[in-house]
Design a protein around this motif. Structure first.
Motif, mmCIF file in Angstrom:
data_model
loop_
_atom_site.group_PDB
_atom_site.id
_atom_site.type_symbol
_atom_site.label_atom_id
_atom_site.label_comp_id
_atom_site.label_asym_id
_atom_site.label_seq_id
_atom_site.Cartn_x
_atom_site.Cartn_y
_atom_site.Cartn_z
ATOM 1 N N MET A 54 6.237 6.908 18.153
ATOM 2 C CA MET A 54 5.600 6.611 16.884
ATOM 3 C C MET A 54 6.247 5.352 16.313
ATOM 4 S SD MET A 54 5.350 9.020 13.439
ATOM 5 C CE MET A 54 4.399 10.290 14.190
ATOM 6 N N ASP A 55 5.416 4.417 15.872
ATOM 7 C CA ASP A 55 5.982 3.181 15.343
ATOM 8 C C ASP A 55 6.537 3.394 13.935
ATOM 9 O OD1 ASP A 55 3.514 3.304 13.962
ATOM 10 O OD2 ASP A 55 3.364 1.127 13.881
ATOM 11 N N PHE A 56 7.295 2.427 13.483
ATOM 12 C CA PHE A 56 8.032 2.535 12.218
ATOM 13 C C PHE A 56 7.096 2.766 11.035
ATOM 14 C CE2 PHE A 56 10.510 0.860 8.640
ATOM 15 C CZ PHE A 56 11.687 1.558 8.819
ATOM 16 N N ALA A 57 6.007 1.994 10.949
ATOM 17 C CA ALA A 57 5.072 2.137 9.825
ATOM 18 C C ALA A 57 4.457 3.532 9.807
ATOM 19 C CB ALA A 57 3.981 1.077 9.903
ATOM 20 N N ALA A 58 4.152 4.078 10.952
ATOM 21 C CA ALA A 58 3.580 5.423 11.014
ATOM 22 C C ALA A 58 4.594 6.464 10.549
ATOM 23 C CB ALA A 58 3.104 5.738 12.425
ATOM 24 N N GLN A 59 5.870 6.274 10.916
ATOM 25 C CA GLN A 59 6.917 7.194 10.459
ATOM 26 C C GLN A 59 7.023 7.165 8.937
ATOM 27 O OE1 GLN A 59 10.365 5.809 12.560
ATOM 28 N NE2 GLN A 59 10.009 7.161 14.310
ATOM 29 N N VAL A 60 7.012 5.978 8.375
ATOM 30 C CA VAL A 60 7.102 5.834 6.922
ATOM 31 C C VAL A 60 5.881 6.478 6.260
ATOM 32 C CG1 VAL A 60 7.120 4.177 5.004
ATOM 33 C CG2 VAL A 60 8.571 3.789 7.008
ATOM 34 N N ALA A 61 4.708 6.242 6.808
ATOM 35 C CA ALA A 61 3.481 6.811 6.237
ATOM 36 C C ALA A 61 3.533 8.333 6.215
ATOM 37 C CB ALA A 61 2.262 6.336 7.035
ATOM 38 N N VAL A 62 4.073 8.942 7.253
ATOM 39 C CA VAL A 62 4.183 10.400 7.303
ATOM 40 C C VAL A 62 5.203 10.888 6.278
ATOM 41 C CG1 VAL A 62 4.972 12.331 8.733
ATOM 42 C CG2 VAL A 62 3.402 10.637 9.680
ATOM 43 N N LEU A 63 6.309 10.196 6.145
ATOM 44 C CA LEU A 63 7.361 10.621 5.219
ATOM 45 C C LEU A 63 6.942 10.548 3.761
ATOM 46 C CD1 LEU A 63 10.425 8.978 6.982
ATOM 47 C CD2 LEU A 63 10.032 11.429 6.694
ATOM 48 N N VAL A 64 6.118 9.574 3.406
ATOM 49 C CA VAL A 64 5.761 9.392 1.998
ATOM 50 C C VAL A 64 4.607 10.271 1.538
ATOM 51 C CG1 VAL A 64 6.619 7.025 1.927
ATOM 52 C CG2 VAL A 64 4.203 7.432 2.364
ATOM 53 N N THR A 65 3.970 10.964 2.420
ATOM 54 C CA THR A 65 2.803 11.834 2.177
ATOM 55 C C THR A 65 1.524 10.995 2.089
ATOM 56 O OG1 THR A 65 2.808 11.911 -0.248
ATOM 57 C CG2 THR A 65 4.197 13.530 0.904
ATOM 58 N N PRO A 66 0.401 11.588 2.446
ATOM 59 C CA PRO A 66 -0.862 10.843 2.462
ATOM 60 C C PRO A 66 -1.258 10.261 1.097
ATOM 61 C CG PRO A 66 -1.092 12.865 3.720
ATOM 62 C CD PRO A 66 0.253 12.923 3.042
ATOM 63 N N GLY A 67 -1.018 10.998 0.022
ATOM 64 C CA GLY A 67 -1.404 10.499 -1.303
ATOM 65 C C GLY A 67 -0.656 9.238 -1.691
ATOM 66 N N ALA A 68 0.645 9.234 -1.487
ATOM 67 C CA ALA A 68 1.453 8.060 -1.824
ATOM 68 C C ALA A 68 1.103 6.886 -0.916
ATOM 69 C CB ALA A 68 2.940 8.388 -1.721
ATOM 70 N N TRP A 69 0.856 7.171 0.354
ATOM 71 C CA TRP A 69 0.504 6.092 1.294
ATOM 72 C C TRP A 69 -0.841 5.478 0.899
ATOM 73 C CZ3 TRP A 69 3.128 3.137 4.367
ATOM 74 C CH2 TRP A 69 2.463 2.323 5.278
ATOM 75 N N ALA A 70 -1.811 6.305 0.555
ATOM 76 C CA ALA A 70 -3.121 5.794 0.146
ATOM 77 C C ALA A 70 -2.997 4.974 -1.141
ATOM 78 C CB ALA A 70 -4.100 6.953 -0.049
ATOM 79 N N TYR A 71 -2.173 5.440 -2.070
ATOM 80 C CA TYR A 71 -1.960 4.700 -3.316
ATOM 81 C C TYR A 71 -1.338 3.339 -2.995
ATOM 82 C CZ TYR A 71 -0.872 3.869 -8.217
ATOM 83 O OH TYR A 71 -0.818 3.340 -9.486
ATOM 84 N N HIS A 72 -0.353 3.338 -2.116
ATOM 85 C CA HIS A 72 0.317 2.091 -1.719
ATOM 86 C C HIS A 72 -0.671 1.129 -1.069
ATOM 87 C CE1 HIS A 72 2.586 -0.349 1.274
ATOM 88 N NE2 HIS A 72 3.321 -0.589 0.194
ATOM 89 N N GLU A 73 -1.500 1.632 -0.179
ATOM 90 C CA GLU A 73 -2.457 0.789 0.523
ATOM 91 C C GLU A 73 -3.519 0.221 -0.420
ATOM 92 O OE1 GLU A 73 -2.578 -0.041 4.088
ATOM 93 O OE2 GLU A 73 -0.492 0.454 3.586
ATOM 94 N N ALA A 74 -3.779 0.907 -1.540
ATOM 95 C CA ALA A 74 -4.767 0.436 -2.506
ATOM 96 C C ALA A 74 -4.202 -0.624 -3.460
ATOM 97 C CB ALA A 74 -5.306 1.613 -3.313
ATOM 98 N N LEU A 75 -2.884 -0.781 -3.472
ATOM 99 C CA LEU A 75 -2.276 -1.805 -4.322
ATOM 100 C C LEU A 75 -2.640 -3.192 -3.809
ATOM 101 C CD1 LEU A 75 1.355 -0.407 -4.768
ATOM 102 C CD2 LEU A 75 -0.450 -0.490 -6.497
ATOM 103 N N PRO A 76 -2.644 -4.183 -4.703
ATOM 104 C CA PRO A 76 -2.825 -5.563 -4.230
ATOM 105 C C PRO A 76 -1.719 -5.900 -3.225
ATOM 106 C CG PRO A 76 -2.959 -5.457 -6.624
ATOM 107 C CD PRO A 76 -2.523 -4.103 -6.151
ATOM 108 N N GLU A 77 -2.038 -6.735 -2.278
ATOM 109 C CA GLU A 77 -1.110 -7.029 -1.190
ATOM 110 C C GLU A 77 0.256 -7.509 -1.671
ATOM 111 O OE1 GLU A 77 -0.884 -9.802 2.795
ATOM 112 O OE2 GLU A 77 -2.841 -9.212 2.027
ATOM 113 N N GLU A 78 0.277 -8.291 -2.753
ATOM 114 C CA GLU A 78 1.553 -8.809 -3.249
ATOM 115 C C GLU A 78 2.423 -7.723 -3.883
ATOM 116 O OE1 GLU A 78 -1.520 -9.370 -6.448
ATOM 117 O OE2 GLU A 78 -1.428 -9.893 -4.337
ATOM 118 N N GLN A 79 1.836 -6.570 -4.198
ATOM 119 C CA GLN A 79 2.609 -5.464 -4.771
ATOM 120 C C GLN A 79 2.988 -4.414 -3.732
ATOM 121 O OE1 GLN A 79 0.453 -3.906 -8.107
ATOM 122 N NE2 GLN A 79 0.605 -5.805 -9.262
#
Length: 126
Positions: free
Chosen positions: A1-26
Motif C-alpha cells: 500500500m502506498d503512503f497516500a493510501a495509508q494516510v487516507a485509511v488512517l484519517v477516515t473517509p470523512g476527513a479524507w473527503a473533506y481534505h480532497e474537497a479543499l482548494p489545492e493550496e489548502q
C-alpha cells in the motif's frame, strides 16, 4: 500500500473527503509533510487531521445562524440553531483522532527506548 493510501485509511473517509474537497493550496502536501514529520504515516495523518479540523471549525464558526419557524396555536415561534454544529462535531472527532495517532507513535517510541536500554550487573570493589 502506498503512503497516500495509508494516510487516507488512517484519517477516515470523512476527513479524507473533506481534505480532497479543499482548494489545492489548502490541502496537505503529503510528501513535504513526510519530509518534515518523518516517514510514519500516523504523524502525517495526524497533521492532515489537524488541518481539516481547523478548517472545519472556521467554517462552522462563520456559518450564519439558521432559523426554524413553527406555528403553535396560531402564533409563530422562531427557533435559532447553529447550522455548523455537525461540522464542529466532525472537527472535534478529527482532532481527537489526531491526538490518538500521535499518542500511539509516542508510546511506541517509549517502548522501543525501554527495549534498547539494558541493565548490566556491575561489581564495585572498595
Amino acid at each position: 500500500m502506498d503512503f497516500a493510501a495509508q494516510v487516507a485509511v488512517l484519517v477516515t473517509p470523512g476527513a479524507w473527503a473533506y481534505h480532497e474537497a479543499l482548494p489545492e493550496e489548502q490541502q496537505v502536501d503529503l510528501e513535504a509533510a513526510a519530509a518534515v514529520l518523518g516517514s510514519d504515516p500516523r504523524l502525517v495523518a495526524a497533521y492532515l487531521l489537524d488541518v481539516v479540523a481547523a478548517h472545519a471549525r472556521s467554517q462552522a464558526a462563520s456559518a450564519p445562524a439558521a432559523l426554524k419557524r413553527m406555528r403553535v396555536e396560531g402564533e409563530i415561534e422562531i427557533e435559532r440553531f447553529a447550522p455548523g454544529s455537525s461540522l464542529a462535531a466532525d472537527a472535534d472527532a478529527w482532532a481527537a483522532l489526531a491526538g490518538g495517532l500521535r499518542a500511539g507513535v509516542a508510546a511506541e517510541k517509549r517502548r522501543a527506548a525501554r527495549a534498547m536500554s539494558r541493565s548490566v550487573p556491575v561489581e564495585v570493589a572498595w
